[in-house]
Design an enzyme around this catalytic site. Structure first.
Site, PDB file in Angstrom:
ATOM      1  N   ARG A 169       0.684  -1.271   0.176  1.00  0.00           N
ATOM      2  CA  ARG A 169      -0.108  -0.164  -0.011  1.00  0.00           C
ATOM      3  C   ARG A 169       0.877   1.333  -0.084  1.00  0.00           C
ATOM      4  O   ARG A 169       0.677   2.074  -0.749  1.00  0.00           O
ATOM      5  CB  ARG A 169      -0.963   0.132   1.268  1.00  0.00           C
ATOM      6  CG  ARG A 169      -2.242  -0.737   0.908  1.00  0.00           C
ATOM      7  CD  ARG A 169      -2.927  -1.266   2.364  1.00  0.00           C
ATOM      8  NE  ARG A 169      -1.865  -2.267   2.517  1.00  0.00           N
ATOM      9  CZ  ARG A 169      -2.005  -3.587   2.352  1.00  0.00           C
ATOM     10  NH1 ARG A 169      -3.049  -4.028   1.747  1.00  0.00           N
ATOM     11  NH2 ARG A 169      -1.132  -4.525   2.769  1.00  0.00           N
ATOM     12  N   THR A 170       2.103   1.298   1.003  1.00  0.00           N
ATOM     13  CA  THR A 170       2.681   2.711   1.111  1.00  0.00           C
ATOM     14  C   THR A 170       3.215   2.827  -0.698  1.00  0.00           C
ATOM     15  O   THR A 170       3.033   4.283  -0.828  1.00  0.00           O
ATOM     16  CB  THR A 170       3.506   2.547   2.235  1.00  0.00           C
ATOM     17  OG1 THR A 170       2.757   2.211   3.303  1.00  0.00           O
ATOM     18  CG2 THR A 170       4.186   3.842   2.345  1.00  0.00           C
ATOM     19  N   LYS A 198      25.444  -3.522  -2.704  1.00  0.00           N
ATOM     20  CA  LYS A 198      26.687  -3.209  -3.005  1.00  0.00           C
ATOM     21  C   LYS A 198      27.316  -2.455  -1.933  1.00  0.00           C
ATOM     22  O   LYS A 198      28.647  -2.148  -1.978  1.00  0.00           O
ATOM     23  CB  LYS A 198      26.936  -2.361  -4.339  1.00  0.00           C
ATOM     24  CG  LYS A 198      26.506  -3.055  -5.689  1.00  0.00           C
ATOM     25  CD  LYS A 198      26.623  -2.266  -6.763  1.00  0.00           C
ATOM     26  CE  LYS A 198      26.185  -2.699  -7.896  1.00  0.00           C
ATOM     27  NZ  LYS A 198      26.189  -1.610  -9.065  1.00  0.00           N
ATOM     28  N   ARG A 225      11.173   4.134   2.468  1.00  0.00           N
ATOM     29  CA  ARG A 225      11.064   3.314   3.500  1.00  0.00           C
ATOM     30  C   ARG A 225      12.645   2.317   3.928  1.00  0.00           C
ATOM     31  O   ARG A 225      13.011   1.850   2.827  1.00  0.00           O
ATOM     32  CB  ARG A 225       9.917   2.144   3.333  1.00  0.00           C
ATOM     33  CG  ARG A 225       9.828   1.165   4.056  1.00  0.00           C
ATOM     34  CD  ARG A 225       8.681   0.267   3.983  1.00  0.00           C
ATOM     35  NE  ARG A 225       7.323   1.163   4.448  1.00  0.00           N
ATOM     36  CZ  ARG A 225       6.382   0.695   4.496  1.00  0.00           C
ATOM     37  NH1 ARG A 225       5.927  -0.845   4.221  1.00  0.00           N
ATOM     38  NH2 ARG A 225       5.245   1.236   4.823  1.00  0.00           N
ATOM     39  N   HIS A 263       5.566   6.287  11.054  1.00  0.00           N
ATOM     40  CA  HIS A 263       5.053   6.302   9.529  1.00  0.00           C
ATOM     41  C   HIS A 263       4.059   7.287   9.227  1.00  0.00           C
ATOM     42  O   HIS A 263       2.756   6.977   9.592  1.00  0.00           O
ATOM     43  CB  HIS A 263       4.310   4.699   9.721  1.00  0.00           C
ATOM     44  CG  HIS A 263       3.813   4.207   8.368  1.00  0.00           C
ATOM     45  ND1 HIS A 263       3.913   5.188   7.214  1.00  0.00           N
ATOM     46  CD2 HIS A 263       3.811   2.979   7.953  1.00  0.00           C
ATOM     47  CE1 HIS A 263       3.744   4.330   6.198  1.00  0.00           C
ATOM     48  NE2 HIS A 263       3.258   3.077   6.511  1.00  0.00           N
TER      49      HIS A 263
HETATM   50  C1  NCD Z   1       1.968  -0.864   8.245  1.00  0.00           C
HETATM   51  C2  NCD Z   1       3.720  -0.577   8.551  1.00  0.00           C
HETATM   52  O1  NCD Z   1       4.504  -0.885   7.153  1.00  0.00           O
HETATM   53  O2  NCD Z   1       3.939  -0.194   9.191  1.00  0.00           O
HETATM   54  N1  NCD Z   1       1.704  -1.007   6.697  1.00  0.00           N
HETATM   55  C3  NCD Z   1       1.471  -0.132   6.028  1.00  0.00           C
HETATM   56  O3  NCD Z   1       2.054   0.722   5.614  1.00  0.00           O
HETATM   57  N2  NCD Z   1       0.072   0.255   5.887  1.00  0.00           N
HETATM   58  C4  NCD Z   1       1.534  -1.727   9.185  1.00  0.00           C
HETATM   59  C5  NCD Z   1       2.129  -3.049   9.290  1.00  0.00           C
HETATM   60  O4  NCD Z   1       3.132  -3.451   8.358  1.00  0.00           O
HETATM   61  O5  NCD Z   1       1.689  -3.910  10.073  1.00  0.00           O
END
Ligand code: NCD
Length: 306
Positions: free
Chosen positions: A51-52, A80, A101, A129
């Site tokens: 999703r993100t 690397k 991320r 997040h």
């Molecule tokens: C979350 C995350 O990555 O922290 N997921 C997300 O981005 N919607 C929650 C999770 O992974 O449990």
């Protein structure tokens, strides 16, 4: 130039403006369809995501911009041995904005110190997040019509769950917020958040182990997955993973106007039989995630649409 590292990077007024913009985007998508023409978003994902990453990409595409990026550390020069600061200097030559991320807490912060383009923290280890929090705030505001004066139950892995940490930081700025922290003893909210955020600001909260005890008093139930990838050993994870399972029977204990949110992915913590309940809002939440990221990209790029 602005980055987004934590939800606190925006004042409450700025957040309101951003959520209003997201709502306008939802109502009038065509108005924004060319707003980012000629702009590029890079997604730098050193950790798994559905999703993100894809919602940032969908957001930029909906705005008429283009996208590029990598979806695992293995497919980038990180494999690397390249540092985050060298990578971001490079990406700054290619893109206008990026979302990162990373499994290490603080990696996006290092990136923004070496970047000449806005950096969005798309999740750093067990820390923060912020774009999920923007999504959660928009969802709560749309469902309940407000962000203050409510009881929020946070359930599951409160220790490692970065979505919970960011959401608490954001919500304590609104009037009349009360938390019920529902977790097994081993996955309690970290001390630094309980003390430095909740106690220091005098926010009322209770810690409970049984979900059933909390259900009748909640306005929002925020479920989370046990964060397997942050455990030091498999045995502890296996013991914890099915600690909470929200099912139809437990939903009967909840008020008619309580909504269930989950950042997703879900594993077993919400039974699929709950999906048809009108109070199950986690897939609507996914849709809001696109509108809010469109609003975020416009805000960080300082693009205004009349
Ligand atoms: C979350 C995350 O990555 O922290 N997921 C997300 O981005 N919607 C929650 C999770 O992974 O449990």
């Amino acid at each position: 130039m602005r980055h987004l590292m934590s939800p606190l990077d925006f004042s409450v007024e700025e957040l309101d403006t951003l959520l209003d913009l997201a709502q306008d985007i939802e109502a009038h998508p065509a108005k924004y369809a060319h707003a980012c023409e000629g702009k590029k978003l890079a997604t730098l994902f050193y950790e798994p995501s559905t999703r993100t990453r894809l919602s940032h990409e969908a957001a930029m595409l909906n705005l008429g911009g283009s996208i590029m990026g990598f979806s695992s550390a293995d497919s980038s020069s990180a494999a690397k041995g390249e540092s985050v600061s060298d990578t971001i200097r490079t990406i700054s030559c290619y893109a206008d904005i990026c979302a990162m991320r990373h499994p290490k807490e603080g990696a996006p912060m290092v990136a923004c110190q070496h970047s000449s383009i806005p950096v969005i923290n798309a999740g750093d280890g067990g820390h923060q997040h912020p774009t999920q929090t923007l999504t959660d705030l928009l969802t709560i505001r749309n469902l309940k019509g407000r962000l203050g004066n409510m009881t929020i139950g946070l359930c599951g892995d409160l220790k490692f769950g970065r979505t919970v940490h960011s959401l608490i930081n954001a919500l304590v700025r609104y009037e009349g917020i009360r938390f019920i922290l529902i977790s097994p003893e081993e996955l309690r909210l970290p001390e630094y958040i309980r003390h430095d955020v909740l106690d220091r600001k005098g926010i009322p909260y209770e810690e409970v182990v049984r979900l059933e005890d909390a259900m009748p008093t909640l306005d929002i139930l925020y479920m989370t997955r046990v964060q397997k990838e942050r455990f030091f050993n498999e045995e502890d994870y296996v013991r914890m993973k099915d600690f909470y399972i929200l099912d139809k029977k437990k939903m009967k204990l909840a008020p008619e106007d309580m909504y269930v949110l989950h950042p997703l992915p879900r594993v077993n913590e919400i039974s699929v039989e709950v999906d048809d309940d009108p109070r199950a809002a986690y897939f609507r939440q996914v849709q809001y995630g696109v509108y809010v990221r469109m609003a975020l990209i416009l805000t960080l790029l300082d693009i205004h649409v009349d």
